[in-house]
Scaffold this active site. Structure first.
Site, PDB file in Angstrom:
ATOM      1  N   HIS A 123       0.814  -1.222   0.000  1.00 53.96           N
ATOM      2  CA  HIS A 123       0.000   0.000   0.000  1.00 53.96           C
ATOM      3  C   HIS A 123       0.843   1.266   0.000  1.00 53.96           C
ATOM      4  O   HIS A 123       0.327   2.349   0.275  1.00 53.96           O
ATOM      5  CB  HIS A 123      -0.956  -0.016   1.194  1.00 53.96           C
ATOM      6  CG  HIS A 123      -1.945  -1.138   1.127  1.00 53.96           C
ATOM      7  ND1 HIS A 123      -2.500  -1.713   2.256  1.00 53.96           N
ATOM      8  CD2 HIS A 123      -2.471  -1.809   0.069  1.00 53.96           C
ATOM      9  CE1 HIS A 123      -3.329  -2.687   1.888  1.00 53.96           C
ATOM     10  NE2 HIS A 123      -3.322  -2.759   0.578  1.00 53.96           N
ATOM     11  N   SER A 175       2.299 -11.893  17.648  1.00 54.31           N
ATOM     12  CA  SER A 175       3.587 -12.257  17.042  1.00 54.31           C
ATOM     13  C   SER A 175       4.763 -11.893  17.940  1.00 54.31           C
ATOM     14  O   SER A 175       5.766 -12.609  17.989  1.00 54.31           O
ATOM     15  CB  SER A 175       3.743 -11.583  15.685  1.00 54.31           C
ATOM     16  OG  SER A 175       3.675 -10.162  15.808  1.00 54.31           O
ATOM     17  N   GLY A 232      -0.347 -10.669  11.817  1.00 54.23           N
ATOM     18  CA  GLY A 232      -0.834  -9.366  12.255  1.00 54.23           C
ATOM     19  C   GLY A 232      -1.764  -8.696  11.272  1.00 54.23           C
ATOM     20  O   GLY A 232      -1.784  -7.470  11.174  1.00 54.23           O
TER      21      GLY A 232
END
Length: 364
Positions: free
Chosen positions: A157, A317, A272
């Protein structure tokens, strides 16, 4: 045409799927066994940056932590009418105040754990939905060159750390911040004051902040002209961060490479991310369609829930990644100076636990 903010289907959030509990040690062993054969492509989302102090969009139940979240869409930001000018003032003031927190953030133990695996060639390709640049900061500890860095990390992105004008002129974000400061001395003083008293606005993963609850108007914010455009004898104050806004399409080369990075992998690790955006979800679909083993490490609901061929571990994580790397690399984790340094680096400074704002102080 109606544009909406990507979200997890309500049916998945309300289904209340309960995963078998897993201990930290069990999760370490499962993830290590999955990664150990190598040639893994990793896809990360906002959840991996939470320990760096950057808020995620959603809480553990999969719902937006600010239910009134109202981002500016691409067509609004680029609108050249007076209405578009007001949208840009709103965006750039909020981003001007919010960017320093992202710029100054440090990689956490997940970033460094993944970077150690990249350095060790276990994870040759990493795709991130995040625009904070923290994967790059972590991997830079290995002193790899810019070409290898570009080959190792795909920013799906885009990034907050560059700004592009509507005619394609690109500038480093720090330079653009300086231009905004010069054009807005009042707001520079305001930013310095809130930093001094420790009342910085809360930053979203895309680097903007809500300020309306402070009783502040953005109508007097000045967006400077692009100096390169001025040198070409034209006025242009239409700028955007070099990232993908809601309602904007990925560049063809980025989309193609993301599919390529999935296809080249023997297995895919999701970490995540809720996969709420279709640009990420379709990569999971590609992996499943191509019979790739897929493992997800994420807390709370996601669009991957219930998809055959996806194993999910409901765990953060940061609780497992350093030990995962040590499990895979054995003695090399201590003997290799770069890897050892990475595994002893990383902040663990998540936002306050009361930051889940289900009764928002302001729309934003």
């Amino acid at each position: 045409m109606r544009f909406t903010v990507p979200d997890i289907p309500r049916s998945l959030i309300s289904s209340g799927q309960i995963l078998p509990s897993v201990t930290v040690q069990e999760a370490v062993e499962r993830v290590a066994n999955f990664l150990a054969p190598g040639n893994v492509t990793v896809l990360t989302g906002a959840g991996v940056s939470v320990d760096s102090g950057i808020r995620a969009y959603r809480g553990k139940d999969g719902r937006y932590m600010n239910p009134n979240y109202k981002p500016i869409f691409y067509h609004e930001l680029m609108d050249e009418t007076e209405k578009g000018s007001l949208y840009r003032k709103r965006y750039w003031l909020r981003s001007y105040l919010g960017y320093p927190a992202v710029r100054n953030a440090f990689p956490n133990t997940t970033h460094y754990g993944l970077s150690a695996l990249q350095y060790a060639r276990i994870v040759p390709r990493l795709i991130t939905q995040n625009v904070d640049g923290l994967h790059h900061k972590a991997l830079s500890m290995s002193s790899i060159g810019p070409v290898h860095m570009q080959e190792s990390i795909l920013e799906l992105h885009g990034t907050l750390h560059r700004v592009r004008c509507k005619h394609g002129h690109v500038v480093d974000r720090n330079t653009f911040q300086d231009r905004l400061s010069e054009a807005n001395p009042k707001w520079l003083s305001f930013a310095r004051e809130i930093e001094r008293i420790g009342q910085e606005p809360r930053t979203n993963p895309d680097g903007d902040v809500a300020i309306e609850h402070l009783g502040i108007s953005y109508s007097d914010f000045v967006i400077p002209e692009c100096p390169t455009c001025l040198s070409e004898n034209r006025l242009n104050d239409v700028h955007k961060p070099d990232l993908v806004f809601f309602g904007e399409s990925l560049r063809a080369e980025v989309k193609d490479r993301s599919f390529h990075d999935i296809e080249k992998a023997d297995r895919v690790l999701l970490m995540g991310t809720t996969l709420a955006t279709y640009s990420a979800f379709r990569l999971l679909k590609s992996a499943v369609d191509n019979k790739k083993p897929v493992l997800m490490v994420n807390v709370g609901p996601s669009r991957a829930d219930g998809i055959a061929g996806v194993e999910k571990l409901d765990i953060q994580s940061g609780a497992i990644m350093p030990d995962v790397v040590r499990n895979i690399l054995g003695t090399r984790a201590n003997q290799d100076t770069v890897i050892n340094t990475m595994l002893n680096s990383g902040v663990v400074k998540p936002p306050p636990t009361d930051d889940d704002d289900r009764t928002p102080r302001a729309a934003g």
